[in-house]
Design a protein around this motif. Sequence first.
Motif, PDB file in Angstrom:
ATOM      1  N   VAL A   1      24.029 -53.506  14.338  1.00 44.13           N
ATOM      2  CA  VAL A   1      23.053 -54.585  14.280  1.00 44.13           C
ATOM      3  C   VAL A   1      21.657 -53.984  14.378  1.00 44.13           C
ATOM      4  O   VAL A   1      21.445 -52.970  15.054  1.00 44.13           O
TER       5      VAL A   1
ATOM      6  N   MET B   1      27.312 -61.012  18.700  1.00 47.53           N
ATOM      7  CA  MET B   1      27.964 -59.947  17.956  1.00 47.53           C
ATOM      8  C   MET B   1      29.316 -60.399  17.420  1.00 47.53           C
ATOM      9  O   MET B   1      30.331 -60.319  18.099  1.00 47.53           O
TER      10      MET B   1
ATOM     11  N   ALA C   1      26.547 -60.458  12.639  1.00 49.86           N
ATOM     12  CA  ALA C   1      25.913 -59.204  13.054  1.00 49.86           C
ATOM     13  C   ALA C   1      24.768 -58.806  12.141  1.00 49.86           C
ATOM     14  O   ALA C   1      23.804 -58.198  12.573  1.00 49.86           O
TER      15      ALA C   1
END
Length: 417
Positions: free
Chosen positions: A183, A217, A222
């Motif tokens: 990310v 997440m 992401a």
Amino acid sequence: MHGTSSPMGLPPELLREISCRLHDPADFVRFHAVCKPWRGSHDPTTATTTDYQFLPWLLAPSKPGDDPLKLRCVFSGRSYRFPPPISATMMNGVTSADNTNIRYFTDSPLSPTLHEPVAGGAFANPPLSPHIDRLGKNPSGIIHNDGTLLLYSKYSKCNSSDLYTTEFSASLLHPGNDEWTFVQRTLETPCYGEFYAMYHAGKIIVTMYGNLWLVVMTPSTAATNKDDLLVPMPLWTPRKHDGYYCEYSYVLESRGELLWASVHIKMDYPYQDDDGKGVCGLVRALWMSMHVLEEVTEGSNKLQWVRKDDKSLNDRLFFLGWPNSFSMDASRLGVSGGFVYFLYCDEQGHRQPHERCGVFKYNLIDNMTEFIEWLPQGWDYEMCTWLIPQPTIAPIHQVLVTTPRSNNMIHIKTLCP
């Protein structure tokens, strides 16, 4: 001091009870080095050092060209040294969530590795993220208690006189998985410097001076920003503490809750020193607060910081540092709880020839600060790590040895590695 009984006639059960009450790792090792019965009171086959609770030591930040790593026990005033890791710097530490171990990311010629200079609990390093090049040369990280590994890095720059932009990159690996989740975010803050990252409740938590970002997440989110949440910081100055401002803040997980610990100082500090050392004025100027992250309403996505009842923390000890802060059960150390240990760098003590970094203890129940000690040169308040040593006691081995005597007797030798 040889034989099967203690030189003082102490039974094994009592020796083990005494050993469990030694919370300084150096005292623990010395105790088991006295003689074979005392050494044998710790049986590695039935117990490990994780059965014991040791007081944490401070690990000084390592910088390029440093000599051995420096450890200091502020409770005994002793310092220790370890061989330095390869190319370790203050910014590339990867700690365990319980702070029993630290590794350093090293960009070796063959492949990136996590180098472990200080002996600790056994942990098999997973293959590092395929996105390691995108994280830069000195990523930091935390190995969480469930085995989840978070590696992250940041790059900050000033866009204007009052706005900083931080490029944040992170790579996350869950235990049992082969695929990392990557990310990347661009975060803006009105102040440069304060920055922490951790993994909590399925989210990467990024804290900066003015705000808290929650990065959800999941594979579907992401790569986007649509599920990022921005939570305002706690209110720092209740009415009875007017005249303070927040100096440093830390985010940590304790018993499943996410806590925000902040260190405040009086705006009119420094005082006139009344001890000639600049200590009493600073102690009176420091104050702390604790907040917990809660949902505004149950099941909602809106979150807020709520002032934590300090009395609910009276069975814990807190150690604030970088890149990870943590709490400990006070009863396991045989002490009272409700205390927070933190570092503060005195930049304004007008009687000091240069700034000094000190260790302080704050009583959450009485709202009183206590000075512990000024640290030797080389410890920096932003980058110090609290590390709980995990000493190992090698077992006593009995080996059957046949000696060439006329009666062919077998002699037993006890070996202490």
